[in-house]
Design an enzyme around this catalytic site. Structure first.
Site, PDB file in Angstrom:
ATOM      1  N   LYS A 192       0.850  -1.194   0.000  1.00 42.61           N
ATOM      2  CA  LYS A 192       0.000   0.000   0.000  1.00 42.61           C
ATOM      3  C   LYS A 192       0.880   1.236   0.000  1.00 42.61           C
ATOM      4  CE  LYS A 192      -4.015   1.888   2.559  1.00 42.61           C
ATOM      5  NZ  LYS A 192      -4.847   1.753   3.778  1.00 42.61           N
ATOM      6  N   SER A 194      -9.715   1.826   2.778  1.00 35.44           N
ATOM      7  CA  SER A 194      -8.823   2.556   1.893  1.00 35.44           C
ATOM      8  C   SER A 194      -7.792   1.680   1.180  1.00 35.44           C
ATOM      9  CB  SER A 194      -8.085   3.641   2.680  1.00 35.44           C
ATOM     10  OG  SER A 194      -7.231   3.049   3.641  1.00 35.44           O
ATOM     11  N   SER A 253      -9.911  -0.403   7.015  1.00 30.54           N
ATOM     12  CA  SER A 253      -9.321  -0.242   5.683  1.00 30.54           C
ATOM     13  C   SER A 253      -8.693  -1.496   5.093  1.00 30.54           C
ATOM     14  CB  SER A 253      -8.273   0.876   5.699  1.00 30.54           C
ATOM     15  OG  SER A 253      -8.924   2.119   5.710  1.00 30.54           O
TER      16      SER A 253
END
Lengths: 546, 541
Positions: free
Chosen positions: B121, B196, B220
């Site tokens: 990420k 996210s 997330s």
């Protein structure tokens, strides 16, 4: 923001021209304070700890005409830990800009603070030295504001639970300012990190950021509003400096910004219980400046009161300007500053154990106040006491000298006169010379037992202090042992009298002052080694013998 | 072609599970409930294990495996847009280097993650590789160091294949909040992958990489895992170092992992977990080998979960939760019962308070954590005439709408005069939430709930309705407030998209109980029949 501006101002001139490779260039107009700061810098006196070199006693006792001043001080002490508070960068004052930085102290994304345990140790030491309550559990908080020298946009500090609180400090005012013992309250001591510095360009068109100092550990010490005069405030600062130096937690150097005092001053009519409007003063680079800045500010405020313009005294930050000996408005405070404090989530609480505190407590050195009381009990004068206890190196030297059996008053006299003069001339600290406490005690003993005269003693002292060696060695090497053999002295006296028949005649005719001449001649012949008492006794007998 | 999967069918399938009389659990294969267009129906297998086996046996080279993944990545990426940055050349180079070392018989050449392609990420710092946090303000920023989790993966032999897309700084639930691109859901390219960590979930779901790292502040990792039909783990707060994770809300942030199987997820956790001296909030609790208790299907007893007490959280199945999702979760619950556990409904009275408390605390911390993005030392700086303008313009241009909104909310909540009413009160709620979880977890070994109130929704559907988006976090935020570990495993489908949309089951445990969550998740995953969570995208050639 203003505070950080000041930090930029303390940057030495040498650094300003030194543009490192790694800093981003700012283009704000920030530099209009620079000139004043530089002038302040140019005139700042060399630090002389004891010395509050103040003008006069009268200046301190200004006419307060029915008003009294209330003074409180916030002091920032930079700790001399090997690494910064929250990362493993070193800090060396004056090193190349941005040469001691890492992603953490530069506030790079993803970095986290890791507490340097030595900071806690220093805080506990200072807390104990200031007779504070130590918080067994304290925490860190974030104090938030934007400024280019503050890499994270917040300062890691302690807000509602400081590591130490409710203490006091004892001190003795200098004899030349009337003396007297004082006890001032300490509100709190907390840990926090320093910010970087801004370097402003000469043209004022840009500024540069040096983050070497960012993240260096500080202890902030907040006093109670217990001081009433400039000299009290200056002595409070000097006592803090002594304490941090005794503890070895900081070099306490004001010129390098290792010890910074921000002073709050207000004035009120005597008898009024509520405080007047307080004004903050910054930019004092010595205790003497603190004294003068406060006394100036007090008279300014009293003047406004007397002229019916008390409403002109507003909450503001004023800067001391050394060149004009006045304070000037730097910035008015616009309401309450909102720092949006909240607990630092990246650091666990600081939990101490009683064992930990006991351990530190046991390792504490004798502090200035205890030393002063001990010296006082030895029968030394307050002047002597304050001198000796002022510098822990001197105090340590003195104490060691006594341990070798030297007489306190004699040791004190040597240290305060010839040694102090030498140190002042050579700009050295006592531990930087070649003289050892053992040899000073030997020297004192040698004079006392008559091996050498006091005069020879001085010669030996200067030899030892500059080149080292032992008292015995110097005496032997230079053949300085006092001549105390009456026969040897008598022989020299006889020779001098025989060589000066004319003076002898005059002496015997009544010009007895000539004994000094004869004594001088004998002393000269003995290369200064003749025991003066014995010499004068024998000389007198010979001169007066018919 | 069977019709799209219906939730009630799942229920039926579980009910029809063979009676416990049989010693070995056998698959129920009579129902054709798996989407026909997917590959390899049957229980998820460990990609990490098979990569390791083929490297050790010499059956395949790392270059070969890498090229497989990269070609799939190149084929799917134009529609998915999971990656902000693809380090394909570097990945190929590293694979070749690994092959060379294996060929020359270098000892330890095949580390536990040798040849495993990981997606990271983009809010995790990677040395000399762009790390933007999905924000314009860090466009072009290359960190000087690897995040601890990334460093540990690399040290175990993993190859970082690229940086995955996310909502800016992790603030969002759809990955539409990225400053750079919108990622799509591999199950339906008109839908969001969740967020996210949407890029990380999507990339694993589409097998663009083997496993990936994400971060979970309020859900997330778990919500996108549910939306994309992959396994997602949010470890206990402090289990994995946050060093190198761009802080959003420091007291809630954790680094999490995605895998296409529970085994892979457990393998990754074993590598990244553990104390880190660079993160004072990381735990020094021992890290077990999380894979050691994962028993293969053929060794499982018929009632492998015998004695396990499970609480299904009442408040997560009520109003506002998609009926398909409720059915899936209830189906999963009864399936867990069939596996031998006892499932009861449990009420967490403070459950509904968690969401507002979360948004106050997370925004407050964010307002502080994001102060460092000021354009002074790195990232975008807007040229201006005075200092306030530098700050104002750099941040106005560099930060996105959602981020600005949260900074404003957080700044407000922390302001003098409001602190007690907001931040302090929210902390009190947080304590309540923690206590109610603690009570429930004394009675139950694990708690279960949906990972999100719905399956993946349409791109753009909630973009202008932040409150609706925030409400979607109701299933997950409480777990962050309490700092607990939670595992999401795909448990079924609801109608939607070309072949149905996956639904994830959230399993919540006591602090540091990742081992038992993974064990239960693994049993659930390995015995769950007739579902394949390989998206249709991969069948299209």
């Amino acid at each position: 923001m203003a505070l950080t501006l000041l930090r930029g101002m303390r940057t030495p001139v040498s650094l300003r021209s030194n543009t490192g490779l790694f800093f981003n260039v700012l283009r704000p107009r920030l530099s209009h304070f620079t000139t004043r700061a530089e002038s302040a810098q140019a005139t700042e006196p060399k630090a002389v700890p004891k010395s509050i070199q103040l003008a006069t006693k009268e200046a301190a006792e200004q006419n307060t005409q029915g008003f009294e001043a209330i003074i409180g001080i916030e002091t920032h002490v930079q700790l001399s830990t090997v690494t910064k508070a929250f990362c493993s960068c070193p800090y060396d004052y004056g090193s190349q800009p941005n040469s001691t930085v890492c992603p953490t102290c530069m506030g790079h994304p993803g970095t986290l603070p890791v507490l340097n345990e030595r900071v806690v140790e220093c805080a506990v030491k200072l807390g104990l030295a200031l007779n504070c309550e130590i918080s067994m559990t304290s925490k860190f908080d974030r104090k938030q504001y934007f400024y280019p020298d503050l890499p994270k946009g917040y300062q890691i500090s302690q807000f509602d639970i400081p590591i130490a609180k409710k203490g006091y400090v004892d001190l003795d005012l200098p004899v030349e300012f009337g003396g007297g013992h004082r006890k001032f309250g300490i509100t709190r001591v907390h840990m926090e990190e320093d910010a970087g510095k801004l370097l402003h360009s000469e043209s004022g068109s840009y500024s540069q950021v040096d983050l070497n100092r960012a993240g260096v550990p500080l202890l902030e010490i907040v006093s109670e509003p217990d001081m009433r005069t400039g000299i009290e405030a200056a002595e409070y600062g000097a006592e803090l400096q002594r304490i941090v130096r005794y503890l070895g937690v900081s070099n306490g150097n004001m010129q390098e910004g290792s010890l910074r005092c921000d002073v709050n001053v207000s004035v009120r009519p005597v008898g009024q219980s509520e405080f007047g409007t307080k004004v903050e003063i910054k930019n004092m680079n010595s205790f003497s400046e603190i004294n003068r800045a406060i006394d100036y500010e007090i008279s300014r405020q009293i003047m406004l009161h007397k002229e019916g313009q008390a409403d002109q005294i507003v909450q503001e930050t004023r800067l001391w300007d050394e060149s004009s000996q006045k304070t000037f408005t730097m910035r008015k405070k616009e309401g309450l500053v909102n720092y949006r404090y909240f607990p630092e989530p990246d650091l666990p609480e600081v939990v101490l154990t009683t064992d930990y505190i006991d351990e530190i407590s046991k390792s504490m050195p004798e502090l200035p106040e205890a030393k002063r009381r001990r010296y006082e009990n030895m029968g030394l004068s307050m002047q002597d006491v304050l001198f000796l206890a002022n510098d822990d190196n001197v105090a340590h030297f003195f104490d060691s000298t006594l341990e070798y059996g030297a007489d306190a008053k004699l040791a004190c006299n040597w240290i305060m006169s010839d040694i102090a003069a030498y140190l002042k001339n050579e700009k050295l600290s006592i531990h930087e010379t070649k003289l050892t406490p053992l040899e000073l005690s030997e020297l004192i003993a040698s004079i006392k037992n008559g091996t050498i005269s006091g005069k020879i003693g001085k010669e030996i002292l200067f030899e030892l202090i500059a080149k080292g060696g032992t008292v015995k060695g110097v005496i032997e090497e230079k053949d300085l042992v006092q001549i105390a053999d009456p026969a040897a002295i008598e022989a020299m006296v006889d020779k001098v009298i025989a060589d000066n028949p004319k003076q002898l005649e005059e002496y015997r005719a009544g010009k007895t002052k000539l004994q000094g001449f004869f004594a001088g001649q004998v002393m000269k012949a003995s290369k200064g080694k003749a025991n003066p008492v014995l010499l004068n006794k024998i000389l007198g007998e010979k001169l007066n013998a018919k | 072609m069977p019709p799209p999967l219906q939730a009630h069918r799942l229920l039926i399938s579980h009910r029809r599970l063979p009676t416990p009389a049989r010693r070995r659990l056998t698959a129920v294969s009579s129902l054709q409930s798996a989407p026909a267009t997917t590959l390899a129906p049957g229980p998820a297998t460990s990609s990490i294990l098979s990569i390791r086996e083929s490297l050790l046996s010499g059956e395949r080279t790392a270059a070969n495996i890498t090229s497989d993944y990269l070609s799939r990545l190149r084929r799917t990426e134009p529609s998915l847009r999971s990656f902000i940055h693809v380090a394909d050349a570097a990945a190929e180079r590293e694979a070749e280097e690994l092959d060379r070392r294996i060929a020359s018989g270098e000892k330890d050449a095949v580390g536990p993650l040798a040849g495993v392609l990981v997606g990271v990420k983009d809010n995790l710092c990677t040395k000399n590789m762009p790390s933007t946090g999905g924000s314009r303000i860090l466009d072009g920023y290359r960190p000087a160091y690897d995040a601890t989790a990334v460093r540990r993966l690399r040290e175990a032999g993993a190859i970082v294949v690229g940086k995955t897309n996310l909502d800016e700084f992790g603030m969002g639930s759809t990955t539409e909040g990225s400053a750079f691109q919108v990622t799509t859901n591999p199950w339906d390219d008109s839908r969001v992958p969740g967020g996210s960590s949407g890029g990380s979930a999507s990339a694993v779901s589409a097998r663009q990489c083997v496993v990936s790292l994400g971060s979970d502040t309020g859900g997330s990792v778990r919500q996108p895992a549910s939306f994309c039909g992959v396994v997602g783990l949010k470890p206990t707060y402090g289990r994995v170092s946050r060093f190198g994770l761009m802080a959003y809300a420091s007291s809630l942030d954790v680094v999490g992992c995605f895998g296409s199987s529970v085994f892979d997820t457990a393998t990754i956790l074993s590598v990244v977990a553990g104390h880190d001296k660079m993160d004072s909030t990381s735990s020094s609790q021992d890290v077990p080998d999380y894979t050691s208790e994962l028993v293969s299907l053929d060794l499982l007893e018929s009632k492998p979960l015998n004695g396990l007490r499970i609480g299904i959280i009442q408040e997560t199945l009520g109003e506002g939760v998609d009926t398909g999702v409720v059915s899936s979760i209830k189906g999963a619950a009864s399936y867990l019962e069939q596996l031998g556990s006892v499932v009861d409904e449990v009420s967490l009275p403070s459950f509904s308070l968690g969401l507002p408390a979360y948004y106050i605390l997370a925004s407050s911390e964010a307002s502080s954590n994001l102060s460092r993005y000021d354009g002074i030392r790195y990232g975008r700086q807007v040229s201006a005439n005075d200092l306030n303008e530098i700050y104002g313009e750099s941040r106005a241009n560099g930060l996105g709408h959602e981020v600005k909104m949260r900074i404003l909310m957080g700044t407000y909540a922390l302001s003098a005069g409001y602190y007690d009413a907001y931040y302090k009160r929210a902390q009190q709620v947080r304590t309540l939430v923690k206590e109610s979880f603690k009570d429930a977890l004394e009675k139950y070994d694990i708690l279960i709930s949906p990972a999100a109130p719905s399956a993946a929704y349409k791109i753009g559907e909630k973009i202008n309705d932040p409150l609706a988006m925030y409400a979607g976090d109701i299933m997950t935020v409480n777990v962050n407030l309490a700092g607990l570990p939670a595992l999401v495993v795909p448990c079924g489908f609801v109608e939607g998209g070309p072949v149905g949309l996956p639904v994830g089951l959230q399993m919540i445990g006591s602090p540091f109980s990742e081992g038992s969550l993974l064990r239960v998740g693994h049993i659930f995953e390995q015995t769950l029949q007739n579902f394949s969570f390989v998206p249709p995208l991969l069948a299209e050639r």
